[in-house]
Design an enzyme around this catalytic site. Structure first.
Site, short mmCIF file in Angstrom:
data_model
loop_
_atom_site.label_atom_id
_atom_site.label_comp_id
_atom_site.label_asym_id
_atom_site.label_seq_id
_atom_site.Cartn_x
_atom_site.Cartn_y
_atom_site.Cartn_z
N GLY A 40 0.82 -1.21 0.00
CA GLY A 40 0.00 0.00 0.00
C GLY A 40 0.85 1.25 0.00
O GLY A 40 0.36 2.35 0.23
N GLU B 278 5.13 -6.71 0.96
CA GLU B 278 5.01 -7.18 -0.41
C GLU B 278 4.62 -6.05 -1.36
O GLU B 278 3.51 -6.03 -1.88
CB GLU B 278 4.02 -8.33 -0.49
CG GLU B 278 2.79 -8.12 0.37
CD GLU B 278 1.96 -9.35 0.57
OE1 GLU B 278 2.52 -10.43 0.80
OE2 GLU B 278 0.72 -9.21 0.50
N PRO B 279 5.55 -5.12 -1.59
CA PRO B 279 5.25 -3.98 -2.44
C PRO B 279 5.31 -4.33 -3.93
O PRO B 279 6.16 -5.12 -4.35
CB PRO B 279 6.37 -2.99 -2.10
CG PRO B 279 7.51 -3.85 -1.69
CD PRO B 279 6.92 -5.07 -1.04
N GLY B 280 4.40 -3.77 -4.68
CA GLY B 280 4.46 -3.88 -6.14
C GLY B 280 4.77 -2.52 -6.71
O GLY B 280 5.88 -2.21 -7.14
N ARG C 261 -5.02 2.11 -17.01
CA ARG C 261 -5.18 2.77 -15.71
C ARG C 261 -5.92 4.11 -15.75
O ARG C 261 -6.78 4.36 -14.91
CB ARG C 261 -3.82 2.93 -15.02
CG ARG C 261 -3.12 1.60 -14.77
CD ARG C 261 -1.86 1.76 -13.93
NE ARG C 261 -2.18 1.94 -12.53
CZ ARG C 261 -2.25 3.07 -11.89
NH1 ARG C 261 -1.99 4.20 -12.53
NH2 ARG C 261 -2.58 3.11 -10.63
N TYR D 189 -9.01 3.53 -13.48
CA TYR D 189 -8.88 4.10 -12.14
C TYR D 189 -8.87 5.63 -12.13
O TYR D 189 -8.70 6.23 -11.07
CB TYR D 189 -7.55 3.64 -11.49
CG TYR D 189 -7.35 2.16 -11.42
CD1 TYR D 189 -8.30 1.34 -10.79
CD2 TYR D 189 -6.22 1.56 -11.95
CE1 TYR D 189 -8.09 -0.02 -10.71
CE2 TYR D 189 -6.02 0.20 -11.88
CZ TYR D 189 -6.96 -0.59 -11.26
OH TYR D 189 -6.75 -1.94 -11.17
N CYS E 4 -11.66 2.31 -30.74
CA CYS E 4 -12.98 2.79 -31.13
C CYS E 4 -13.92 2.81 -29.94
O CYS E 4 -14.92 2.08 -29.87
CB CYS E 4 -13.53 1.94 -32.27
SG CYS E 4 -12.56 2.23 -33.74
N GLU E 5 -13.53 3.60 -28.98
CA GLU E 5 -14.24 3.82 -27.74
C GLU E 5 -13.48 4.97 -27.10
O GLU E 5 -12.32 5.18 -27.45
CB GLU E 5 -14.08 2.58 -26.84
CG GLU E 5 -15.39 2.00 -26.36
CD GLU E 5 -15.19 0.72 -25.59
OE1 GLU E 5 -15.25 0.77 -24.37
OE2 GLU E 5 -14.98 -0.33 -26.23
N TYR F 19 1.21 -2.20 -13.05
CA TYR F 19 -0.17 -2.39 -13.52
C TYR F 19 -0.40 -1.73 -14.88
O TYR F 19 -1.47 -1.18 -15.14
CB TYR F 19 -1.17 -1.87 -12.48
CG TYR F 19 -0.90 -2.46 -11.12
CD1 TYR F 19 -1.21 -3.79 -10.87
CD2 TYR F 19 -0.28 -1.72 -10.12
CE1 TYR F 19 -0.93 -4.36 -9.64
CE2 TYR F 19 0.01 -2.28 -8.89
CZ TYR F 19 -0.31 -3.60 -8.66
OH TYR F 19 -0.03 -4.17 -7.45
C1 LIG Z 1 -1.56 -6.37 -5.22
C2 LIG Z 1 -1.02 -6.89 -3.99
C3 LIG Z 1 0.14 -6.31 -3.45
C4 LIG Z 1 0.87 -5.15 -4.06
O1 LIG Z 1 0.21 -3.91 -3.92
P1 LIG Z 1 0.89 -2.55 -4.39
O2 LIG Z 1 -0.12 -1.50 -4.14
O3 LIG Z 1 1.22 -2.69 -5.86
O4 LIG Z 1 2.14 -2.37 -3.62
C5 LIG Z 1 0.63 -6.88 -2.29
N1 LIG Z 1 0.01 -7.94 -1.69
C6 LIG Z 1 -1.10 -8.51 -2.19
C7 LIG Z 1 -1.71 -9.67 -1.50
C8 LIG Z 1 -1.66 -8.00 -3.35
O5 LIG Z 1 -2.77 -8.56 -3.83
#
Ligand SMILES: *Cc1c(COP(=O)(O)O)cnc(C)c1O
Length: 417
Positions: free
Chosen positions: A233, A274-276, A313, A317, A343-344, A371
């Site tokens: 998050g 667990e950052p993405g 996105r 979003y 075409c939208e 994403y």
């Molecule tokens: C998507 C997800 C994340 C990564 O979230 P970010 O906002 O990209 O950091 C971490 N843990 C779980 C379980 C997720 O589904």
């Protein structure tokens, strides 16, 4: 050098420059995704530095943000594990060379068979459903599992930044902890981790810490924990003036609290995240070419050779990606609506100030690491873009652009009589 940011210390790799981006577009064509390994590394280092006082820290990169296996390989080489949500992501991680014990699998609503299959691969399972927990514990009491908790913390009444509504489909409600404990006792299963993923943007550190307190309360009821996973998050800036999670302050505060927890728990356990988005968002640039400028009575449109099929996105979003004219960065600023060729309605930006655009110019979208490619599709029967990783002063093509044959490859043409 618009793409350079402050966090450049601590890494061996040099950052990518705008000139490089143009060269890549010229060499590999457009549209194309380009990722700067340097930026991923500096973000990783920033996070680990913020938590450097924690004895055992584990960063598991959320594969779903950007799942190219060369990127997974680069990130796992930095020392990260992987966070996965499907068996396919698990297999991509293994293909990238990640060890199964460095992968955590946090599915939601997947089949029991898939969970079993992933467990057989030696990956850490994270369960967020009481009935699945009971079934799994009964059949595999010897395989340790992590449990995903929903702490039900609302931040400021805004559902967008809330951490787990009472009606959320994710996690096992904190109110069902007695039920979890009963299942654990009855099955003799082994709980080695407690997890939450709020899905929110950590803007208000105190709200996150409050949710963490609830997690600690739950955690102390389990005696065999090896780790507590605080999910993710972390917010990154998308446009000027955007607030960003203060990772350093967050690190100091949570570390202090975590140390107290470990002391009371009787031993050191691992703190996991667990950052993405935090690791890869800012590393990415999406490059598209301007097909035409279209002046209507009210608007100047810059029409580019892509659409929400490649970058959804903004439409999904409402996210705002900064857009630069790479071909002519110093031109006079004018207002443009940047739109795609689908075409939208596929508006990337409404009346945005961008330096004067001509047909054939290359536009760069920032924050295109997380994403973006992973959500791309073949809508309008367009081909998905190529991907390039800028690593060690060199552009590496890490995914070829699709070809027309790829569109046909799984289709059977039936005989019509
Ligand atoms: C998507 C997800 C994340 C990564 O979230 P970010 O906002 O990209 O950091 C971490 N843990 C779980 C379980 C997720 O589904």
């Amino acid at each position: 050098m618009i793409f350079l940011t402050e966090n450049q210390e601590q890494t061996k790799l040099k950052p990518m420059e705008n000139k490089t981006l143009l060269d890549i577009a010229n060499e590999y064509g457009s549209p194309i995704y380009v990722y700067d390994a340097h930026k991923i590394e500096s973000q990783y280092n920033r996070l680990t530095s913020a938590f450097s006082k924690v004895k055992q820290l584990k960063i598991n990169y959320a594969v779903k943000a950007l799942s190219n296996i060369s990127v997974l390989k680069f990130i796992t080489n930095l020392g990260a594990g992987l966070d996965t949500v499907s068996i396919q992501e698990v297999k991509l991680g293994l293909a990238a060379g990640c060890k199964p014990e460095n992968i955590i699998y946090t599915p939601n609503g997947v089949s029991y068979e898939e969970i079993e299959e992933v467990a057989k691969l030696g990956v850490q399972i994270n369960i967020d459903n009481l009935s699945i927990l009971e079934l799994f514990g009964t059949q595999h009491p010897d395989i340790p599992v992590c449990i995903r908790i929903n702490p039900h913390v609302m931040a400021g009444g805004n559902t967008n930044i809330s951490v787990g509504h009472i009606d959320s489909k994710f996690g096992i409600s904190i109110h069902q902890t007695p039920h979890i404990l009963r299942i654990v006792e009855n099955t003799g299963m082994h709980v080695n981790g407690i997890h939450m993923h709020t899905g929110s943007d950590i803007l208000d550190i105190d709200v996150f810490l409050y949710a963490s307190e609830i997690l600690f309360e739950t955690a102390k009821q389990f005696k065999d924990l090896e780790f507590i996973d605080f999910g993710s998050g972390f917010k990154v800036p998308y446009k000027e003036g955007d607030i960003e999670t203060n990772i350093e302050e967050f690190g100091t505060k949570l570390t202090k609290r975590f140390k107290t927890f470990c002391k009371n728990y009787g031993r050191d356990i691992t703190l996991a995240f667990e950052p993405g988005k935090f690791l890869v968002s800012e590393s990415g640039c999406f490059l598209a070419k301007v097909n035409a400028i279209k002046q209507t009575t009210s608007t100047v449109f810059a029409q580019i050779d892509t659409g929400f099929n490649h970058l959804i996105r903004p439409m999904l979003y409402g996210s705002q990606h900064q857009i630069y004219n790479l071909s002519s960065p110093e031109g006079r600023q004018r207002f443009y609506s940047v739109v795609g060729y689908i075409c939208e309605t596929d508006t990337f930006a409404n009346n945005r100030r961008i330096s004067e655009i001509s047909q054939g110019n290359i536009l760069a979208f920032r924050n295109a690491g997380a994403y973006c490619f992973t959500m791309a599709s073949n809508y309008n029967s367009r081909l998905r873009p190529a991907e390039v990783l800028w690593y060690n002063d060199k552009a590496h093509l890490i995914r070829k652009r699709e070809t027309f044959d790829d569109l046909l490859s799984n289709q059977n043409i039936i005989e019509l009589t």
